[in-house]
Design an enzyme around this catalytic site. Structure first.
Site, PDB file in Angstrom:
ATOM      1  N   TYR A  49      -3.214  -0.252  10.274  1.00 60.19           N
ATOM      2  CA  TYR A  49      -3.048  -0.548   8.850  1.00 60.19           C
ATOM      3  C   TYR A  49      -1.639  -0.196   8.378  1.00 60.19           C
ATOM      4  O   TYR A  49      -0.984  -0.978   7.674  1.00 60.19           O
ATOM      5  CB  TYR A  49      -4.090   0.229   8.049  1.00 60.19           C
ATOM      6  CG  TYR A  49      -4.103  -0.090   6.565  1.00 60.19           C
ATOM      7  CD1 TYR A  49      -4.678  -1.267   6.094  1.00 60.19           C
ATOM      8  CD2 TYR A  49      -3.543   0.782   5.637  1.00 60.19           C
ATOM      9  CE1 TYR A  49      -4.691  -1.568   4.745  1.00 60.19           C
ATOM     10  CE2 TYR A  49      -3.558   0.497   4.283  1.00 60.19           C
ATOM     11  CZ  TYR A  49      -4.133  -0.678   3.844  1.00 60.19           C
ATOM     12  OH  TYR A  49      -4.139  -0.972   2.502  1.00 60.19           O
ATOM     13  N   SER A  60       0.861  -1.170   0.000  1.00 55.97           N
ATOM     14  CA  SER A  60       0.000   0.000   0.000  1.00 55.97           C
ATOM     15  C   SER A  60       0.898   1.221   0.000  1.00 55.97           C
ATOM     16  O   SER A  60       2.066   1.151   0.406  1.00 55.97           O
ATOM     17  CB  SER A  60      -0.893   0.034   1.249  1.00 55.97           C
ATOM     18  OG  SER A  60      -1.551   1.285   1.378  1.00 55.97           O
TER      19      SER A  60
END
Length: 244
Positions: free
Chosen positions: A149, A136
């Site tokens: 996250y 990501s």
């Protein structure tokens, strides 16, 4: 070039789009995800290998990869894609249960699937294969309130670097695709407004998941003597680059 691919998180979003791209390109595709009905919907009647599996459960992961070995006698590609996020909050306001859930999928699940794929690729004849981890942009820079996250995606980067090194002896390539604002359920609200570093909330551009799928397919079609350790694909105008 085509081969045997296993895609995790194949029941929706990036995983679904990527699975359909590989099926259209003539690959044998194993669809791994929690819900069998969602995997069947992804397949759209194609002869895919349906593998209902919770990646947080190592026994289920081992069983799924054993099925791949039994049916295909090997594996050429793992797209290690399954992941979840948590509600944005300051770290002292994040429920421990949310952290544990993100950790279970984004770190443990990634590790379990990579471990199983690596072992299969190392044992098969001829040896070799490719693992592509879904990282990501959070593997490089955080969004506000994203400690679980962001931590998990930094861990994925560590996994990628280690496997890229350890895989050399066995003709296994490992790389990572870091995605910014692909239009999935996770990013659905970005077009309306996303929290920025300066405390404001502003809309951000998004890209279609098919663009990500095309890149994963391209990486998978490279010879194993070539590796792309890290690649970023993002909406051109999102505030990742620059002072935004």
């Amino acid at each position: 070039m085509s081969g045997r691919a296993l895609i995790t998180g194949a029941g929706s979003g990036i995983g679904r789009a990527t699975a359909r791209a590989f099926l259209a390109a003539g690959w044998q595709v194993a669809l791994l995800g929690r819900r069998a009905e969602a995997l069947q919907e992804t397949a759209q009647g194609a002869a895919a290998l349906i593998l209902p599996c919770d990646v947080t459960d190592p026994a289920q992961v081992e069983a799924a990869f054993s099925r791949v070995q039994a049916d295909w006698d090997g594996l050429d590609l793992l797209f290690n894609n399954a992941g979840i996020s948590a509600r944005a909050a300051l770290i002292d306001e994040i429920p421990i249960a949310d952290w544990l859930a993100v950790n279970a999928t984004n770190i443990n699940g990634m590790f379990f699937c990579a471990r199983a794929a690596f072992g299969l690729m190392r044992r098969q004849i001829p040896q070799g294969g490719r693992i592509i981890n879904n990282g990501s942009i959070s593997a490089h820079v955080p969004r506000p309130g994203s400690a679980p996250y962001t931590m998990s995606k930094h861990a994925v980067t560590g996994l990628t670097r280690t496997l890229a090194l350890d895989g050399r002896a066995f003709n296994i390539a490992c790389g990572q695709i870091d995605i910014g604002n692909a239009l999935t359920e996770m990013a659905a609200g970005f077009s309306a407004g996303a929290a920025q570093a300066d405390g404001s909330v502003r809309p951000e551009p998004v890209i279609e998941v098919g663009e990500v799928a095309a890149v994963v397919l391209h990486l998978a079609q490279m010879p194993l003597s070539v590796n792309v350790p890290f690649m970023t694909i993002m909406a051109r105008d999102m505030p990742y680059i620059g002072r935004g």
